[in-house]
Design an enzyme around this catalytic site. Structure first.
Site, PDB file in Angstrom:
ATOM      1  N   GLU A 173       1.097  -1.240   0.030  1.00  0.00           N
ATOM      2  CA  GLU A 173       0.038   0.071  -0.173  1.00  0.00           C
ATOM      3  C   GLU A 173       1.094   1.385  -0.134  1.00  0.00           C
ATOM      4  O   GLU A 173       1.598   1.221   0.756  1.00  0.00           O
ATOM      5  CB  GLU A 173      -0.828   0.220   1.281  1.00  0.00           C
TER       6      GLU A 173
ATOM      7  N   GLU B  75     -14.302   5.483  -1.010  1.00  0.00           N
ATOM      8  CA  GLU B  75     -15.242   4.460  -0.256  1.00  0.00           C
ATOM      9  C   GLU B  75     -15.813   5.208   0.606  1.00  0.00           C
ATOM     10  O   GLU B  75     -15.339   5.596   1.634  1.00  0.00           O
ATOM     11  CB  GLU B  75     -14.571   3.223   0.181  1.00  0.00           C
TER      12      GLU B  75
ATOM     13  N   LYS C  34     -16.265   4.033   4.520  1.00  0.00           N
ATOM     14  CA  LYS C  34     -14.759   3.553   5.490  1.00  0.00           C
ATOM     15  C   LYS C  34     -14.759   4.788   6.707  1.00  0.00           C
ATOM     16  O   LYS C  34     -15.037   5.726   6.701  1.00  0.00           O
ATOM     17  CB  LYS C  34     -13.562   4.041   4.448  1.00  0.00           C
TER      18      LYS C  34
END
Length: 430
Positions: free
Chosen positions: A266, A322, A325
């Site tokens: 990530e 999103e 989240k």
């Protein structure tokens, strides 16, 4: 997790109608594809978005069957995930084998699954139960893959927060937190024996957010800058991410595992944040993610100074904004795309420019995350870049675990590093 129905807008249909051909050899860029949102497109509509940015790899946080089925015969490599809640069960190889038969085997070989991650940033959570279960779960899943005859094509690993480092700067001084070594060393031995990658989630954004006055923004965003020189090795660094990666390599070497392969599971930059999330803007997100993708896809810089023979494998965080989240505003605004398929902000390049760079030679490798080939690339339908939009909403998940305190730990390791870096920069500029 079953995705809710998605109503296509006319703009989304138009974007999918543009045709383009991805070259057969491109650098190793992947993207994290999370699903913590109630307005995300269907998996089949996601395929051209992923290919439009030149990504050949996708990392999931679960093993969503709709996604894995939709991506059959695309040649895209997949990392699938087992959430933290599965760790206690996966210690039992028979239960792990059942999970493999239900969530992996049915999609092979059409869908190119090359890796399974067990949990996410477990050692940074200070949860003794999860920590004790991590390695046995990794071993259980690997044993199940062996039984299923899949261990040669699918590796097992786990992703760590950069906060497992005690020191990250200068890169040559990288070392792990001493209190984690008892738990970490057996995991490193597992990687050595199974030849699986060591995954790190690295976010220069948190270093800048923690010390915006001390950390040079150009150094963080892959912009032209004087850079810094590691006084011990003499290696020059002109961006923080590569310095962080080499700090991990140094820590591995110090622990006796110099040969392990590091991959960035990530990294990304939010386009929006709360008042105290300095630097979370569309322009900075454009520079960080856009410059990183251009750099990797052009093949000009796919190796770090400390590991000049190792091509990097980097997964950008993340594919979508999103909207469900939890956490600070930034957590919902890491996406390259909005849920309607338009870009959350301009990446600063056209897809043609990126692809020409990738196909024009250079040192960019096409190394796999965990073995297995990507296969031939077919014509796809990418999107065209759109103008920056600071009003994006939504985001792709970093993990299913609560994020409270996780980022603080990662930023904390830069407290001394920032001072050292500032001194080295000042010295270099004189």
């Amino acid at each position: 997790m079953e995705l809710k129905s998605f109503r296509r807008s006319s703009s989304f249909i138009f974007l999918l109608s543009v045709t383009f051909i991805i070259p057969t050899a491109i650098a190793s860029i992947g993207v994290n594809y999370g699903q913590i949102g109630d307005n995300l497109p269907s998996p089949s509509e996601v395929i051209p978005l992923i290919k439009s940015i030149g990504a050949t790899k996708v990392k999931l946080y679960d093993a969503n069957p709709q996604i894995l089925k939709a991506f059959a015969n695309t040649g895209i490599e997949f990392i699938v995930g087992l959430g933290n809640e599965y760790l206690s069960k996966m210690k039992d190889p028979s239960k792990a084998l059942t999970w493999i038969k239900q969530n992996v085997t049915p999609f092979l070989p059409a869908t190119n699954i090359t890796c399974i991650t067990i949990g996410n940033e477990i050692l940074a959570l200070n949860d003794s139960s999860l920590t004790l279960s991590l390695l046995p779960a990794m071993q259980g899943v690997h044993s199940a893959l062996t039984t299923a005859g899949l261990s040669d094509q699918i590796s097992v690993t786990t992703a760590h927060s950069l906060s497992i480092l005690k020191t990250s700067f200068p890169p040559s001084a990288g070392e792990f937190q001493p209190d984690l070594l008892d738990s970490l060393t057996p995991i490193l031995e597992f990687h050595r024996k199974t030849e699986s990658p060591f995954l790190i989630n690295a976010y220069p954004f948190f270093a800048y957010k923690g010390s915006p006055k001390e950390v040079p923004l150009d150094f963080v965003l892959f912009q032209p800058n004087q850079g810094v020189v590691d006084p011990a090795t003499g290696f020059h660094y002109d961006n923080m991410l590569f310095a962080q990666i080499d700090a991990v390599y140094s820590a591995l070497a110090a622990a006796g595992y110099k040969s392990l392969r590091v991959e960035i599971s990530e990294t990304g930059w939010p386009s929006k944040g709360d008042d105290d999330e300095f630097g979370a803007t569309p322009e900075n997100a454009k520079r960080y993610n856009g410059n990183l993708i251009k750099m990797m896809m052009s093949g000009k810089k796919t190796k770090t100074p400390l590991r000049p023979s190792n091509d990097l494998s980097i997964y950008v965080f993340a594919l979508f904004n999103e909207n469900l989240k939890p956490g600070p505003t930034s957590e919902r605004n890491y996406g390259l795309f909005k849920p309607d398929g338009t870009q959350a902000y301009s990446l600063g390049f056209t897809l043609n420019d990126v692809v020409r760079g990738a196909s024009g030679g250079g040192g960019g490798g096409n190394s796999s995350s965990s073995g297995g080939g990507g296969g031939g690339k077919a014509p796809v339908s990418p999107v065209s870049p759109v103008a920056p939009d600071s009003a994006s909403t939504g985001y792709l998940a970093i993990s299913y675990a609560p994020v409270t305190g996780k980022r603080k730990g990662e930023g904390a390791i830069f407290s001394m590093a920032v001072v050292m870096m500032s001194m080295l920069l000042a010295r270099h500029l004189l």
